[in-house]
Design a protein around this motif. Sequence first.
Motif, mmCIF file in Angstrom:
data_model
loop_
_atom_site.group_PDB
_atom_site.id
_atom_site.type_symbol
_atom_site.label_atom_id
_atom_site.label_comp_id
_atom_site.label_asym_id
_atom_site.label_seq_id
_atom_site.Cartn_x
_atom_site.Cartn_y
_atom_site.Cartn_z
ATOM 1 N N GLY A 67 0.792 -1.232 0.000
ATOM 2 C CA GLY A 67 0.000 0.000 0.000
ATOM 3 C C GLY A 67 0.819 1.274 0.000
ATOM 4 O O GLY A 67 0.338 2.323 0.422
ATOM 5 N N ALA A 68 2.063 1.198 -0.476
ATOM 6 C CA ALA A 68 2.894 2.405 -0.597
ATOM 7 C C ALA A 68 2.688 3.005 -1.985
ATOM 8 O O ALA A 68 2.237 2.328 -2.909
ATOM 9 C CB ALA A 68 4.368 2.055 -0.384
ATOM 10 N N ASN A 69 3.036 4.257 -2.121
ATOM 11 C CA ASN A 69 2.954 4.927 -3.413
ATOM 12 C C ASN A 69 4.137 4.464 -4.264
ATOM 13 O O ASN A 69 5.288 4.758 -3.935
ATOM 14 C CB ASN A 69 2.987 6.436 -3.208
ATOM 15 C CG ASN A 69 2.905 7.217 -4.501
ATOM 16 O OD1 ASN A 69 3.481 6.833 -5.514
ATOM 17 N ND2 ASN A 69 2.205 8.327 -4.452
ATOM 18 N N PRO A 70 3.910 3.740 -5.367
ATOM 19 C CA PRO A 70 5.020 3.209 -6.152
ATOM 20 C C PRO A 70 5.897 4.296 -6.772
ATOM 21 O O PRO A 70 7.095 4.093 -6.942
ATOM 22 C CB PRO A 70 4.361 2.337 -7.222
ATOM 23 C CG PRO A 70 2.909 2.605 -7.164
ATOM 24 C CD PRO A 70 2.607 3.297 -5.887
ATOM 25 N N GLU A 71 5.323 5.446 -7.101
ATOM 26 C CA GLU A 71 6.119 6.543 -7.666
ATOM 27 C C GLU A 71 7.098 7.086 -6.631
ATOM 28 O O GLU A 71 8.270 7.320 -6.924
ATOM 29 C CB GLU A 71 5.214 7.669 -8.184
ATOM 30 C CG GLU A 71 4.358 7.272 -9.370
ATOM 31 C CD GLU A 71 5.168 6.828 -10.572
ATOM 32 O OE1 GLU A 71 6.219 7.427 -10.857
ATOM 33 O OE2 GLU A 71 4.740 5.857 -11.226
ATOM 34 N N VAL A 72 6.614 7.288 -5.415
ATOM 35 C CA VAL A 72 7.489 7.758 -4.334
ATOM 36 C C VAL A 72 8.565 6.716 -4.054
ATOM 37 O O VAL A 72 9.749 7.041 -3.929
ATOM 38 C CB VAL A 72 6.672 8.069 -3.053
ATOM 39 C CG1 VAL A 72 7.589 8.330 -1.865
ATOM 40 C CG2 VAL A 72 5.732 9.249 -3.285
ATOM 41 N N THR A 73 8.155 5.461 -3.982
ATOM 42 C CA THR A 73 9.111 4.387 -3.723
ATOM 43 C C THR A 73 10.204 4.372 -4.783
ATOM 44 O O THR A 73 11.396 4.293 -4.459
ATOM 45 C CB THR A 73 8.395 3.022 -3.676
ATOM 46 O OG1 THR A 73 7.452 3.040 -2.610
ATOM 47 C CG2 THR A 73 9.377 1.885 -3.476
ATOM 48 N N GLU A 74 9.813 4.468 -6.049
ATOM 49 C CA GLU A 74 10.814 4.442 -7.122
ATOM 50 C C GLU A 74 11.772 5.627 -7.006
ATOM 51 O O GLU A 74 12.987 5.456 -7.133
ATOM 52 C CB GLU A 74 10.148 4.443 -8.495
ATOM 53 C CG GLU A 74 11.182 4.432 -9.614
ATOM 54 C CD GLU A 74 10.597 4.264 -11.002
ATOM 55 O OE1 GLU A 74 11.342 4.527 -11.968
ATOM 56 O OE2 GLU A 74 9.423 3.859 -11.143
ATOM 57 N N GLN A 75 11.241 6.821 -6.768
ATOM 58 C CA GLN A 75 12.114 7.995 -6.658
ATOM 59 C C GLN A 75 13.090 7.859 -5.495
ATOM 60 O O GLN A 75 14.274 8.183 -5.637
ATOM 61 C CB GLN A 75 11.274 9.264 -6.502
ATOM 62 C CG GLN A 75 10.524 9.652 -7.760
ATOM 63 C CD GLN A 75 9.679 10.888 -7.547
ATOM 64 O OE1 GLN A 75 10.090 11.830 -6.884
ATOM 65 N NE2 GLN A 75 8.483 10.883 -8.120
ATOM 66 N N VAL A 76 12.594 7.393 -4.365
ATOM 67 C CA VAL A 76 13.452 7.215 -3.184
ATOM 68 C C VAL A 76 14.526 6.172 -3.480
ATOM 69 O O VAL A 76 15.711 6.381 -3.188
ATOM 70 C CB VAL A 76 12.615 6.823 -1.952
ATOM 71 C CG1 VAL A 76 13.513 6.346 -0.807
ATOM 72 C CG2 VAL A 76 11.747 7.990 -1.508
ATOM 73 N N TYR A 77 14.132 5.062 -4.066
ATOM 74 C CA TYR A 77 15.096 3.999 -4.351
ATOM 75 C C TYR A 77 16.126 4.417 -5.383
ATOM 76 O O TYR A 77 17.300 4.090 -5.254
ATOM 77 C CB TYR A 77 14.391 2.699 -4.744
ATOM 78 C CG TYR A 77 14.301 1.766 -3.566
ATOM 79 C CD1 TYR A 77 15.192 0.720 -3.395
ATOM 80 C CD2 TYR A 77 13.354 1.977 -2.572
ATOM 81 C CE1 TYR A 77 15.134 -0.110 -2.296
ATOM 82 C CE2 TYR A 77 13.281 1.156 -1.460
ATOM 83 C CZ TYR A 77 14.176 0.120 -1.323
ATOM 84 O OH TYR A 77 14.124 -0.687 -0.219
#
Length: 101
Positions: A67-77
């Motif tokens: 349930g995390a925001n995949p766009e935010v996750t990708e940018q952070v990663y």
Amino acid sequence: MAVACTTLDEVRENIDRLDQQIITLLAERGRFVSQAAHFKKDTDEVKAPQRVEQVVAKVRALSDVVGANPEVTEQVYRAMIAAFIQQELAEHTALAMNHPS
């Protein structure tokens, strides 16, 4: 699961608690990155763009599951991976200087 907070201070306390956990995990991840430098032959292996894309795809899929925001996750990663690649390149260079072929 996030608890329902009743004040901004409660929200901030929970964010601070999570930041402590995140930084602890970043430190652990960084120690594994340092170990990885020992196994890689050259800077191309350190940069490993195919591996970066594998990791990004994996964490985007995991984001959907938890349930995390995949766009935010990708940018952070992507930012985190880029920083760790710089760390690993420096360590790889130092290792090569200390143990020339």
